[in-house]
Scaffold this active site. Structure first.
Site, PDB file in Angstrom:
ATOM      1  N   GLU A 128       0.836  -1.210   0.000  1.00  0.00           N
ATOM      2  CA  GLU A 128       0.000   0.000   0.000  1.00  0.00           C
ATOM      3  C   GLU A 128       0.868   1.256   0.000  1.00  0.00           C
ATOM      4  OE1 GLU A 128      -2.776  -0.042  -1.098  1.00  0.00           O
ATOM      5  OE2 GLU A 128      -4.302   0.114   0.447  1.00  0.00           O
ATOM      6  N   THR A 181      -4.545   7.200  -5.901  1.00  0.00           N
ATOM      7  CA  THR A 181      -4.648   7.577  -4.485  1.00  0.00           C
ATOM      8  C   THR A 181      -3.590   8.611  -4.119  1.00  0.00           C
ATOM      9  OG1 THR A 181      -5.530   5.423  -3.959  1.00  0.00           O
ATOM     10  CG2 THR A 181      -4.609   6.646  -2.128  1.00  0.00           C
TER      11      THR A 181
HETATM   12  N1  HSE Z   1      -7.949   5.965   3.154  1.00  0.00           N
HETATM   13  C1  HSE Z   1      -7.368   5.984   1.857  1.00  0.00           C
HETATM   14  C2  HSE Z   1      -7.598   7.335   1.226  1.00  0.00           C
HETATM   15  C3  HSE Z   1      -8.005   4.912   1.026  1.00  0.00           C
HETATM   16  O1  HSE Z   1      -8.738   7.797   1.263  1.00  0.00           O
HETATM   17  O2  HSE Z   1      -6.657   7.935   0.702  1.00  0.00           O
HETATM   18  C4  HSE Z   1      -7.453   4.781  -0.348  1.00  0.00           C
HETATM   19  O3  HSE Z   1      -6.386   3.904  -0.382  1.00  0.00           O
END
Ligand code: HSE
Length: 307
Positions: A128, A181
């Site tokens: 991630e 993201t």
């Molecule tokens: N919590 C993360 C975001 C989720 O909103 O950036 C996406 O990977």
């Protein structure tokens, strides 16, 4: 065992009130990953079907996550990962989490299960971190543990599995634009006004309480995001209209799925979830925009072994 095939489901992170800490697991949408034990140590990526992703083990989230696992638990064997990548990267439904969690889960099985599903989250976070520039577990936790999960701490990795009210059904509309993201995190502010923080932790606490008590009204009142959504909404075509259409069609609440562009809604039955899907689609119909809709119960199992 020398080979394993696993289903790696998609997931919805944030769920409006829990940025970076709350998430739930989806049922019908996910990748299929095959991991094979090899005589030569190390991790390699074999074939990737469906998407154009790096096969360099240093650049692929699946192999990076497995490398983190093997650093903690060295093996004389190697592992080849073949991926049927059905969740589009940059869709907002946990594409990188499915790859990272699926890979560490599969390798852990081939190693004879030295780690629990909960312990595997820490290794998957390396994947991630590569994908989004920040190690967060709000997609990984529901993929590995199933159901709804709360990450009390991303640093010391304290993760709690929460109950799922039985009637809840999710609707996801995925407009086919790629939103990385890393980019949708870059537009966020580093500080939030105290008043908004108070609203947000009130909503998150109430949402968790509603999951334990099957209080759908409280759940509905808590699905609010005054902190992140106002910044990200502008990145998603017709976000406000789609969200309003979902709520008008009977959804308990709606918001951005993860970092977008997918938009999710939660409803109290499959029938309402389907009506919500139709209402969401109507908002995109006159745009030159491809999209797909998923209707999903909450997947309480998470990653599943296929063979
Ligand atoms: N919590 C993360 C975001 C989720 O909103 O950036 C996406 O990977």
């Amino acid at each position: 065992m020398n080979q394993i095939e696993v289903f790696c489901p998609g997931s919805v992170a944030n769920v409006s009130c829990g940025f970076d800490v709350l998430g739930f697991c989806l049922e019908p949408v996910g990748d299929v990953m095959k991991v094979t034990k090899t005589e030569t140590p190390g991790v390699s990526i074999g074939t990737i079907l469906g998407q154009d992703l790096p096969t360099d083990p240093l650049k692929n989230v699946a192999s990076v996550a497995v490398t983190a696992l093997l650093e903690a638990h060295p093996s004389k064997y190697g592992f080849r990962i073949d991926i049927d990548k059905r969740i589009k990267p940059g869709s907002g439904i946990g594409s990188s989490a499915a790859s990272a969690a699926g890979a560490v889960f599969a390798v852990n099985e081939l190693l004879g299960k030295p780690y629990s599903r909960n312990e595997l989250i820490q290794f998957a976070m390396a994947g991630e971190a590569l994908a989004s520039g920040a190690a967060h577990a709000d997609n990984l936790a529901p993929v590995l543990l199933g159901g709804f999960t709360l990450v009390r701490s991303n640093k010391s990795l304290d993760v709690i599995k929460l109950p799922s009210p039985p009637e809840l059904v999710a609707t996801i509309i995925h407009p086919k634009i790629e939103l990385k993201t890393i980019h949708s995190r870059a537009i966020l502010k580093n500080t939030i006004p105290l008043e908004k923080a108070v609203q947000q932790w009130g909503n998150l606490g109430a949402f968790v309480s509603a999951l334990y008590t099957n209080d759908y009204e409280l759940l509905s009142r808590s699905m609010k995001d005054k902190v992140i959504e106002p910044y990200r909404a502008m990145l998603i075509p017709r976000f406000e209209e789609v969200k309003k259409a979902a709520i008008d069609a009977g959804a308990l609440g709606s918001g951005i799925s993860g970092s977008g562009p997918s938009i999710y809604a939660l409803s109290k039955s499959i029938k309402i979830a389907n009506q919500v899907g139709d209402a969401m689609k109507n908002q995109f119909d006159d745009l030159d925009l491809e999209y797909e809709v998923h209707i999903s119960k909450i997947n309480n199992e998470g990653i599943k072994i296929l063979h």
